[in-house]
Scaffold this motif. Sequence first.
Motif, PDB file in Angstrom:
ATOM      1  N   GLY A   1       0.803  -1.326   0.166  1.00 34.29           N
ATOM      2  CA  GLY A   1      -0.019  -0.019   0.041  1.00 34.29           C
ATOM      3  C   GLY A   1       0.777   1.352  -0.006  1.00 34.29           C
ATOM      4  N   LYS A   2       2.106   1.007  -0.436  1.00 34.13           N
ATOM      5  CA  LYS A   2       3.054   2.273  -0.353  1.00 34.13           C
ATOM      6  C   LYS A   2       3.119   2.774  -1.896  1.00 34.13           C
ATOM      7  CE  LYS A   2       4.441   2.295   4.064  1.00 34.13           C
ATOM      8  NZ  LYS A   2       4.103   3.651   4.855  1.00 34.13           N
ATOM      9  N   TYR A   3       3.414   4.262  -1.989  1.00 30.15           N
ATOM     10  CA  TYR A   3       3.553   4.654  -3.222  1.00 30.15           C
ATOM     11  C   TYR A   3       5.150   4.632  -3.481  1.00 30.15           C
ATOM     12  CZ  TYR A   3      -1.357   6.140  -3.246  1.00 30.15           C
ATOM     13  OH  TYR A   3      -2.582   6.245  -3.284  1.00 30.15           O
ATOM     14  N   SER A   4       5.767   3.730  -3.362  1.00 29.82           N
ATOM     15  CA  SER A   4       7.210   3.483  -3.499  1.00 29.82           C
ATOM     16  C   SER A   4       7.790   4.056  -4.584  1.00 29.82           C
ATOM     17  CB  SER A   4       7.658   2.192  -2.955  1.00 29.82           C
ATOM     18  OG  SER A   4       7.305   1.751  -1.537  1.00 29.82           O
ATOM     19  N   LYS A   5       8.892   4.672  -4.629  1.00 27.21           N
ATOM     20  CA  LYS A   5       9.695   5.160  -5.819  1.00 27.21           C
ATOM     21  C   LYS A   5      10.941   5.284  -5.477  1.00 27.21           C
ATOM     22  CE  LYS A   5       6.594   8.137  -5.859  1.00 27.21           C
ATOM     23  NZ  LYS A   5       5.992   8.386  -4.783  1.00 27.21           N
ATOM     24  N   TRP A   6      11.791   4.762  -6.549  1.00 27.90           N
ATOM     25  CA  TRP A   6      13.406   4.944  -6.118  1.00 27.90           C
ATOM     26  C   TRP A   6      13.913   6.575  -6.429  1.00 27.90           C
ATOM     27  CZ3 TRP A   6      15.993   1.431  -3.771  1.00 27.90           C
ATOM     28  CH2 TRP A   6      15.569   0.091  -3.729  1.00 27.90           C
ATOM     29  N   LEU A   7      14.464   6.880  -5.200  1.00 29.52           N
ATOM     30  CA  LEU A   7      15.290   8.334  -5.350  1.00 29.52           C
ATOM     31  C   LEU A   7      16.458   8.062  -5.680  1.00 29.52           C
ATOM     32  CD1 LEU A   7      13.840   9.425  -1.999  1.00 29.52           C
ATOM     33  CD2 LEU A   7      12.752   9.820  -4.077  1.00 29.52           C
ATOM     34  N   TYR A   8      17.498   9.036  -6.048  1.00 30.43           N
ATOM     35  CA  TYR A   8      18.726   9.206  -6.020  1.00 30.43           C
ATOM     36  C   TYR A   8      19.410   8.975  -4.928  1.00 30.43           C
ATOM     37  CZ  TYR A   8      18.267  10.848 -10.946  1.00 30.43           C
ATOM     38  OH  TYR A   8      17.724  11.100 -12.260  1.00 30.43           O
ATOM     39  N   SER A   9      20.389   8.415  -4.536  1.00 33.73           N
ATOM     40  CA  SER A   9      21.218   8.531  -3.575  1.00 33.73           C
ATOM     41  C   SER A   9      21.856   9.859  -3.358  1.00 33.73           C
ATOM     42  CB  SER A   9      22.498   7.591  -3.478  1.00 33.73           C
ATOM     43  OG  SER A   9      23.096   7.816  -2.551  1.00 33.73           O
ATOM     44  N   SER A  10      21.861  10.670  -2.202  1.00 36.36           N
ATOM     45  CA  SER A  10      22.381  11.712  -2.061  1.00 36.36           C
ATOM     46  C   SER A  10      23.694  11.740  -2.328  1.00 36.36           C
ATOM     47  CB  SER A  10      22.232  12.290  -0.560  1.00 36.36           C
ATOM     48  OG  SER A  10      23.011  11.475   0.348  1.00 36.36           O
ATOM     49  N   ALA A  11      24.296  10.580  -2.481  1.00 36.18           N
ATOM     50  CA  ALA A  11      25.809  10.415  -2.925  1.00 36.18           C
ATOM     51  C   ALA A  11      25.741  10.003  -4.197  1.00 36.18           C
ATOM     52  CB  ALA A  11      26.846   9.947  -1.940  1.00 36.18           C
ATOM     53  N   GLY A  12      26.956  10.360  -5.252  1.00 36.19           N
ATOM     54  CA  GLY A  12      26.695   9.460  -6.198  1.00 36.19           C
ATOM     55  C   GLY A  12      26.189  10.413  -7.430  1.00 36.19           C
ATOM     56  N   ASP A  13      26.860  10.917  -8.460  1.00 34.63           N
ATOM     57  CA  ASP A  13      26.272  11.508  -9.516  1.00 34.63           C
ATOM     58  C   ASP A  13      27.073  11.386 -10.653  1.00 34.63           C
ATOM     59  OD1 ASP A  13      24.624  13.065 -10.817  1.00 34.63           O
ATOM     60  OD2 ASP A  13      25.610  15.019 -10.435  1.00 34.63           O
ATOM     61  N   ARG A  14      27.322  12.363 -11.342  1.00 31.23           N
ATOM     62  CA  ARG A  14      28.378  12.323 -12.564  1.00 31.23           C
ATOM     63  C   ARG A  14      29.586  11.595 -12.056  1.00 31.23           C
ATOM     64  NH1 ARG A  14      26.388  17.922 -14.075  1.00 31.23           N
ATOM     65  NH2 ARG A  14      26.178  17.730 -11.927  1.00 31.23           N
ATOM     66  N   LYS A  15      30.472  11.201 -13.084  1.00 35.39           N
ATOM     67  CA  LYS A  15      31.756  10.871 -12.534  1.00 35.39           C
ATOM     68  C   LYS A  15      32.619  11.823 -13.176  1.00 35.39           C
ATOM     69  CE  LYS A  15      28.833   7.382 -12.466  1.00 35.39           C
ATOM     70  NZ  LYS A  15      28.324   7.878 -11.169  1.00 35.39           N
ATOM     71  N   ILE A  16      33.577  12.300 -12.374  1.00 28.53           N
ATOM     72  CA  ILE A  16      34.435  13.325 -12.753  1.00 28.53           C
ATOM     73  C   ILE A  16      35.913  12.715 -12.980  1.00 28.53           C
ATOM     74  CG2 ILE A  16      35.654  15.692 -12.417  1.00 28.53           C
ATOM     75  CD1 ILE A  16      32.968  16.233 -10.736  1.00 28.53           C
ATOM     76  N   PHE A  17      36.689  12.591 -14.119  1.00 31.98           N
ATOM     77  CA  PHE A  17      37.805  11.903 -14.065  1.00 31.98           C
ATOM     78  C   PHE A  17      38.701  12.499 -15.180  1.00 31.98           C
ATOM     79  CE2 PHE A  17      35.368  10.192 -17.869  1.00 31.98           C
ATOM     80  CZ  PHE A  17      36.268   9.845 -18.709  1.00 31.98           C
ATOM     81  N   PHE A  18      40.125  12.049 -14.934  1.00 31.93           N
ATOM     82  CA  PHE A  18      41.241  13.018 -15.732  1.00 31.93           C
ATOM     83  C   PHE A  18      41.832  11.680 -16.672  1.00 31.93           C
ATOM     84  CE2 PHE A  18      42.167  15.948 -11.807  1.00 31.93           C
ATOM     85  CZ  PHE A  18      40.738  16.321 -11.820  1.00 31.93           C
ATOM     86  N   PRO A  19      42.002  11.996 -17.751  1.00 31.36           N
ATOM     87  CA  PRO A  19      42.498  11.299 -18.814  1.00 31.36           C
ATOM     88  C   PRO A  19      43.802  11.317 -18.363  1.00 31.36           C
ATOM     89  CG  PRO A  19      41.016  12.340 -20.050  1.00 31.36           C
ATOM     90  CD  PRO A  19      40.865  12.823 -18.553  1.00 31.36           C
ATOM     91  N   THR A  20      44.915  10.229 -18.726  1.00 29.98           N
ATOM     92  CA  THR A  20      46.127  10.516 -18.493  1.00 29.98           C
ATOM     93  C   THR A  20      46.933  11.109 -19.567  1.00 29.98           C
ATOM     94  OG1 THR A  20      46.668   8.244 -19.989  1.00 29.98           O
ATOM     95  CG2 THR A  20      46.566   8.009 -17.503  1.00 29.98           C
ATOM     96  N   THR A  21      46.100  11.720 -20.631  1.00 32.48           N
ATOM     97  CA  THR A  21      46.858  12.828 -21.447  1.00 32.48           C
ATOM     98  C   THR A  21      46.834  14.248 -20.750  1.00 32.48           C
ATOM     99  OG1 THR A  21      44.631  12.899 -22.322  1.00 32.48           O
ATOM    100  CG2 THR A  21      46.390  11.892 -23.629  1.00 32.48           C
ATOM    101  N   ASN A  22      46.024  14.131 -19.406  1.00 34.46           N
ATOM    102  CA  ASN A  22      45.967  15.475 -18.589  1.00 34.46           C
ATOM    103  C   ASN A  22      47.296  15.568 -18.081  1.00 34.46           C
ATOM    104  OD1 ASN A  22      45.678  17.422 -16.602  1.00 34.46           O
ATOM    105  ND2 ASN A  22      43.682  16.700 -15.928  1.00 34.46           N
ATOM    106  N   THR A  23      48.000  16.781 -18.464  1.00 35.36           N
ATOM    107  CA  THR A  23      49.655  17.135 -17.725  1.00 35.36           C
ATOM    108  C   THR A  23      49.269  18.177 -16.721  1.00 35.36           C
ATOM    109  OG1 THR A  23      49.677  18.791 -19.692  1.00 35.36           O
ATOM    110  CG2 THR A  23      50.541  16.716 -20.004  1.00 35.36           C
ATOM    111  N   GLU A  24      48.041  18.599 -16.416  1.00 34.41           N
ATOM    112  CA  GLU A  24      47.898  19.516 -15.417  1.00 34.41           C
ATOM    113  C   GLU A  24      46.846  18.942 -14.336  1.00 34.41           C
ATOM    114  OE1 GLU A  24      49.617  22.099 -14.768  1.00 34.41           O
ATOM    115  OE2 GLU A  24      50.522  22.597 -16.665  1.00 34.41           O
ATOM    116  N   PRO A  25      46.946  18.071 -13.683  1.00 32.44           N
ATOM    117  CA  PRO A  25      46.181  17.193 -12.749  1.00 32.44           C
ATOM    118  C   PRO A  25      45.789  18.110 -11.341  1.00 32.44           C
ATOM    119  CG  PRO A  25      48.253  16.144 -12.529  1.00 32.44           C
ATOM    120  CD  PRO A  25      48.637  17.041 -13.811  1.00 32.44           C
ATOM    121  N   LEU A  26      46.876  18.967 -10.881  1.00 27.37           N
ATOM    122  CA  LEU A  26      46.531  19.866  -9.921  1.00 27.37           C
ATOM    123  C   LEU A  26      45.699  21.017 -10.399  1.00 27.37           C
ATOM    124  CD1 LEU A  26      46.707  20.768  -7.059  1.00 27.37           C
ATOM    125  CD2 LEU A  26      49.058  21.616  -7.622  1.00 27.37           C
TER     126      LEU A  26
END
Length: 576
Positions: free
Chosen positions: A377-402
């Motif tokens: 009897g619940k109107y259950s629906k999946w929410l997003y987790s408050s954590a975990g969204d888009r993934k931000i990453f640096f390719p190894t061609t990145n020479t300026e990681p800092l």
Amino acid sequence: MKKKVLSMFLASAMALSIVACGSSTSSSDTQATQETPKQETQTETKTETTTTETAAEPAATSELTDGKFADTRKITVEIYDRGNDGGSDPENNMYTEYIKKGMLEEHNVEVTFKKVPRWTEVDDINNLLAAGEAPDICVTYSYPTVLTYAQMGGVIDLSEMIETYKADLPNLWGWLGDTNMLWDKDPKTGTVWAIEGKRAEQQRIVTFVRQDWLDKLGLAAPKTTQEFEDMLVAFKDNADTLLGKDASKMVPFSTSYDIGWRASNIITSFMDPNITDKEYYINGFDDRMVTQASTKEAVKLLNKWYNAGLMWKDFALYGSGDTTEDDMIKAGYVGAFQHNWDYVFRNGEDSINSNLKRNVGEDAKFVAVDCFQNSAGKYSKWLYSSAGDRKIFFPTTNTEPLASLLYCDFISKPETIKYLQAGDEGVTHQVLDSGAIQIMAATGDAIQNSGKNIDYTITCNGTYFGDEKLAALSLAYGYADADPELVSQADVISRTDGLEPKNVNVGEITAEAGVGDTLSSKRDQIYDNAVVAAEADFDSAWDSYMSDYLSAGGQAIMDERAEKWAEYFGDATMLP
């Protein structure tokens, strides 16, 4: 030379294997809430972290003086191109200038934006990575894409850098915290291939119905699945009354090829309310829930509706980014649909409700309803987790990681987030007597091409304005040309009986790498072909396409997830 060698290596790897995955969000892009969620499913496992203290740290921190490099550094940053008609140039506008100026003044870093088409972002990033031409800062909703290239040696392991430079990244660590910074940290190797953005809003899907059609037919808003079906039948049977000369264009219930997203609340309502963490995780690689035990029965209901003429007959013909369905909804031919919780309010004067008002009449509008109850009897629906969204990453061609990490820190500053989301007072927003920020329709370079400008606030998805209390006060006013009461109603319904997924961190699931695009496509084939099959052929259609999905890698993923669950959690079926 490094770039050339990496390019040759990755290109060869692509020729020999299936290119990495994507979550195929298409028109279900979460924009300001999401975008298509990561295949993040269950219970979070806390990982012990220790600050790296090595002799190299003094040398590393000496690169900066008061947060700035002595010599100007240059970085490129991925930005989505959504192809918005009348939108601003995603690489050059009011918001990019704010970022460029701030980064140069605060860190002596010159920023250039590199646009990537939103609806083909996984393919385009794959191609750029393989060519050694990817931006220094890449963004994707697809972690298996990151994992695939990490396994090829094409992604920087950030684990040591984010700890070494922690003192130089107070805003990034302060906003994301250990949870998001270390969300993808491998519990055995300690590698961190990506930083996870944070969701300021957890709402996902709601059901929208035409209030003016309900009123015209004397119907109350549906509160159960059966009442929803009865409503669709009433819309169909009264097409002449509702649409007059356009009665033949009647679509009682609309959806897209991405059934698993667009019918999420229906699918969830069939799910066992007591489903275990273990079961949900093992079957949870695909956030469209295609391999969950109860999904077939939910889709059988859609098949029934389709064969009864209650659904858009051509839904499976139009792919990601196509506007046919939206145009049909805006023209006033659709009675109900499910979508992202704020979908009818987005894009100001070009929003669905604003178009309906112009095209149909002052009373024409979609409102959110809650009507799909589970067995409890619940109107259950999946929410997003408050954590975990888009993934931000640096390719190894990145020479300026800092410099790239400093960029992530800059866009995580409360004042930066506020400006990117609200813009200039009197131009893109006004401040109400209550202190709430009310978004105004923008023109020219001030137009936000994505809801809440999430394409620039890559560490923040959803209303924040740099302050949680201000965000809560302002949420209902965050859509230009929208009725705040309708926004608030949709927000409340979208979170009612919400289920929050958690992160199961068991390290890499090797079977997931390199098969995402293939499985996403086969997943949609399961859904679409099962829905449009003759009722007598439903079971055979579902079983046949599911068998193909499982043999293409789906079963291997579930098997490895089961093994990893046993390795880390033993006989437990639920986690704290």
